[in-house]
Every structure is written in C-alpha cells, then in structure tokens.
Enzyme design. Structure first.
Site, PDB file in Angstrom:
ATOM      1  CB  THR A 227      -0.776   0.022   1.248  1.00 24.73           C
ATOM      2  OG1 THR A 227      -1.614  -1.086   1.193  1.00 24.73           O
ATOM      3  CG2 THR A 227      -1.763   1.031   1.118  1.00 24.73           C
ATOM      4  CB  ALA A 228       3.975   2.255   2.251  1.00 27.40           C
TER       5      ALA A 228
ATOM      6  CB  ILE B 197      -4.471   3.836   4.734  1.00 27.14           C
ATOM      7  CG1 ILE B 197      -4.191   2.263   4.445  1.00 27.14           C
ATOM      8  CG2 ILE B 197      -4.688   4.702   3.525  1.00 27.14           C
ATOM      9  CD1 ILE B 197      -5.204   1.675   3.721  1.00 27.14           C
TER      10      ILE B 197
ATOM     11  CB  VAL C  48      17.481  -3.585  -1.697  1.00 27.51           C
ATOM     12  CG1 VAL C  48      18.721  -3.126  -1.714  1.00 27.51           C
ATOM     13  CG2 VAL C  48      16.695  -3.046  -2.718  1.00 27.51           C
TER      14      VAL C  48
ATOM     15  CE  LYS D  30     -14.003   3.041  10.091  1.00 29.66           C
ATOM     16  NZ  LYS D  30     -12.455   2.790  10.172  1.00 29.66           N
TER      17      LYS D  30
ATOM     18  CB  THR E 196      -4.488   6.194  12.219  1.00 31.53           C
ATOM     19  OG1 THR E 196      -4.007   5.134  12.924  1.00 31.53           O
ATOM     20  CG2 THR E 196      -5.390   6.864  12.868  1.00 31.53           C
TER      21      THR E 196
END
Length: 501
Positions: free
Chosen positions: A13-14, A342, A179, A77, A340
């Site tokens: 997601t990030a 996301i 990496v 929601k 919180t």
C-alpha cells in the site's frame, strides 16, 4: 533543469500509493520513477479500514470511486464501534454532534439544557451514528443540514494491485528484485542500490517503503527509534478471516472489541470479514491467544489463523534523512485502533508532494528546509494519533486484568494529560487546526468511556433558553427523519455491486 530520479523501495500500500501520487501530482518534476518490489517478500496486508481523508486523496489523484470499489471489494464506512471499552458500546462517528450555538460547543449546550431536549444522549444528535444503528447508508443521498464524511473498508492487497496497475500505465518502472546492498556517499546520502541480480540502481531520492525492516531509513546516521511501547503495550496481532454470508450481515462501521489482553478488529468486506486479535505478549502468550480466538470462533480451524505479526509501537526520530524518505511502516507503527495506518501513509505522501524540491544534491550535508519542515509536520501527525490512541487505553472502563490495570495506572504524555484535565474541568476540548482528530472524535471517546466534565461554559446562561431548546428539538427530529429516509445499507451494497457488473 535536471529532473529527479526517484526510487521507491518496497511495494504494498505505501509503495504504490507513493508512486501513484508522485506520477500524478509531480510528473513535471520527475525524470524517472522506479519501484523495486520483490514478489518473494510478502506484505503485511492489514490496514484495511480507513478514515474519510482517503476520499480526498483519491480525488486529488483522479481515482474513480466505482473502479476502486470494484477492484478492492470495498464497503462504505461511517465510523468505528467500540465494544467493552465503556459502560456500553459506542460509535466514533465521521461527523459532528449537533451544531454549536452562538459559539458554544453543542455538547456543552446539551448538558445545560438536557431537560429541555428530546434526548439526553448526545449520540442522538449525530446523523452517522443514527445511520449506523439503523444499518442505513447511501453515498448518493444528500443531507442538507448534516455534513459528514464516509470512508471505506478495503482489501489491502487488492488495493496495492489496483494502484500498481495505474502506476505502470503511467510509465512507472517495476523491478521484481530484492535489494542486497545499500551504497552510501561519505555524507550519508544513498548513492545506489545493488540488487540480488547484480544490477545497480541510482537515484536522487529514495523512498523507503520496506515495512518494519526500514531497510533504508533505520541505517541512516543519527536516526533513532522512539519506542512508545510503555504507552501502547500491545505488540502482537493474529489476523484471520471469516466469511461474509450475505450483504445483510455487513455493517457500515468497523468494530473494535476489547478483551482481557487487548482488543480485536472486525472489518466487513463484500468478499469476507477481516479480523485481527491484538494483544501484549507481556500478559498473554501466543499459544493461549490462538486458543482464545478458536474458542470465540468455533467454526475456525487452527490453520485458518494467519502467522502472527509482531511490532514495536513508535516512530523514527526523522522520517526524512539525507535523501531517504520513509513512508508507512518503515517510518513507524501505531496499532490500527482508529484506522490510521493508511492515513499516516497519505499524510507523508501529501507532505512530500508539497515540499519536494526540484533538485536534490547528494553532496550537501546540511538538511534542506523542506526536509526540516517535513519532519516537523510528520512528528506532529505521529504524536497526535499516538495521544488519541493512548486516551482509549487510559480511560477504558476495564479492570481486573493485569493488562488493563497497567493501562489505567500508567503515566501518559503531558500533551494528553493536558487535554484530559481541561475537558474534565471545563468541558473544553483543546484542538489544533492541523490535527486529524478534532473535537467530535475526542468527544466520542470521552463520552463513550464515561469521562465526565464538571465545568460549564459561562456563556450558556446568557443564551435564550426557549430558542435553544427549540433548536435542539428541531435538530433531533431532522436527524431521525433523514436517517429513516435513507436506504438500507444492504440495498446500497447490492445496487453498487449490480452497477459495477
């Protein structure tokens, strides 16, 4: 002018939220954008409940709501229902309670005029709470007098895939490798990354979305992890899913249910219900936690429970150091009690988009002004959310277990202590304009967890009593009428699904 080569390390997601925002909002600043994400490395895949700020994020990026809902099995929601935290279940709604009268907060007016109103319960003056209780909602319905927002429940892995597809359509380069080495300049800036296939990737700015490993940021000099475990002692989560039988079972809110050693979440999607059992390993071992889940959900088998996720609550002292910006779990972690995860990703992304310079020198040792400002803003974001979460534990109406006794008696940050004291003494809720949780959110927890205020606002006595009482009765009636006239939530979900087919 040289444009920036930006490298995002890690997907999920990030990573894909960061990539899409940069591609959409900073395309004139970018030369290249590369996402390094190995499919061999799994993502946490939680953070499936959101708060209304995600709608603004999607609008800024031009994401179509219907396409998003279809791709992520999302549901709407309106708030979070907390169970066992107070004398009775309560809802933290995404909207206001009543309306201020002559500059006096509604909750203070209600307390003074309780005998003149139709209801003493402040929940009856919140439209999203009324909708939640009746299991009604439609995004197409307009509410002229009662502004409130909605958010979503979503499948996090499908959300990441949805964002990735859009990024690659816009020209992002995706490298499916890990990496193996990080190469630094003498001043600490990252010069390049060596991949497992031997390739070398250079860049001007590296965005660390590697999750709890914090592969890039945590190895920067003078970056330390600020541990907040003494305030938020939970450190383990066991996720699991239960089936969604039919749309009538889906509610327009997340559930957060306290138990003797922590709490569990329940997030309803159209495809399944996401659950998670959060606890402190200091007070409960994982084997017993799994037994507790299976006892509460006898239809589940041991293999239905996913591997546990262990975490440390806190954040890194710098979220931007040299040419490394950490976004998501690589920057810190706060448990998802108020959905919180996301939001903190989004806040970091939008601050980066605003503050991103046109050029970045990897030979300069002095921090950029934009970097300093970014860290100040993100420190405020993390600490604001931290204090709001601690409030739930400190003021919970639970006792008799070592975990909750500890929470009740623990010392708390001075910033939070000040807010609680001010509310108890005067009914005033201190808020700053840049806080994500404003007066209604704090009021929901104070009221729901039986934190009482003794003082009153001296201006209330000067208000014309009959007019105030009349306004309150009209407001109450308007909310109840609007709620009753709203379609059933199950009907809305079926219509949404049919429209998307």
């Amino acid at each position: 002018m040289n444009k920036l080569n930006i490298v995002v390390v890690g997907g999920g997601t990030a990573g894909w939220m960061s990539a899409l925002a940069l591609l959409k909002l900073k395309k004139n600043t970018l030369a290249t954008l590369t996402v390094i994400e190995s499919k061999r490395i799994g993502t946490v895949g939680v953070g499936e409940a959101t708060i209304p700020t995600i709608k603004a994020f999607h609008q800024a990026l031009g994401i179509d709501e219907q396409e998003f809902i279809l791709a992520t099995n999302a549901t709407y929601k309106l708030g979070i229902q907390f169970e066992n935290w107070g004398p009775s279940p309560y809802i933290h709604p995404f909207g206001e309670y009543g309306k201020s009268i002559a500059g006096v907060a509604f909750h203070q007016v209600l307390k003074h005029h309780a005998n003149d109103s139709l209801s003493h319960n402040i929940d009856d003056y919140s439209l999203p709470i009324a909708l939640c209780k009746l299991n009604k909602f439609s995004p197409k319905k307009t509410y002229k007098e009662h502004g409130f927002a909605y958010a979503y429940h979503l499948d996090a892995k499908k959300y990441a895939a949805f964002l990735q597809q859009q990024c690659q359509a816009l020209g992002a380069t995706h490298i499916n490798e890990t990496v193996s080495d990080v190469n630094h300049h003498a001043n600490g800036h990252i010069q390049s990354l060596t991949l497992s296939n031997g390739a070398t990737i250079t860049g001007d700015l590296f965005i660390d979305c590697t999750g709890f490993k914090s592969l890039l940021l945590s190895h920067q000099k003078d970056v330390i992890f600020e541990n907040w475990q003494h305030w938020l002692p939970n450190d383990t989560a066991i996720p699991f899913a239960t089936p969604t039988k039919n749309t009538a079972d889906i509610r327009p809110y997340t559930r957060a249910i306290a138990h003797d050693y922590g709490w569990r979440w329940e997030i309803p999607l159209t495809s399944r219900t996401g659950n998670g059992y959060i606890f402190s390993s200091q007070y409960l071992d994982e084997e017993q936690a799994r037994k507790n889940i299976l006892h509460e959900f006898p239809e589940l088998k041991p293999e239905d429970l996913r591997s546990s996720i262990t975490f440390k609550t806190g954040k890194y002292s710098h979220n931007w150091k040299n040419n490394v910006v950490a976004i998501g779990l690589s920057a810190g972690f706060l448990e998802p009690l108020e959905s919180t995860s996301i939001y903190l990703i989004q806040a970091a992304i939008m601050n980066l988009v605003e503050l991103l310079p046109e050029t970045i020198s990897t030979t300069q040792s002095k921090p950029l002004r934009q970097q300093v400002e970014f860290n100040l803003r993100m420190n405020r974001e993390w600490e604001t959310v931290r204090d709001f979460l601690i409030l739930h534990y400190k003021c919970a109406n639970l006792s008799g277990s070592p975990f909750w006794d500890y929470c009740k008696n623990m010392d708390i940050p001075a910033t939070l202590a000040k807010k609680i004291t001010l509310y108890k003494n005067s009914g005033t809720i201190l808020e700053n304009i840049d806080e994500i949780f404003l007066q209604p959110s704090w009021l929901a927890v104070f009221n729901g967890q039986n934190v009482e205020s003794t003082g009153t606002n001296i201006r209330i006595k000067a208000l014309p009593q009959e007019k105030v009482a009349d306004a309150m009765r009209q407001l109450h009636q308007s909310i109840q009428t609007d709620a009753q006239q709203t379609p059933d939530y199950s009907v809305t979900l079926l219509q949404t699904q049919n429209n998307l087919k």
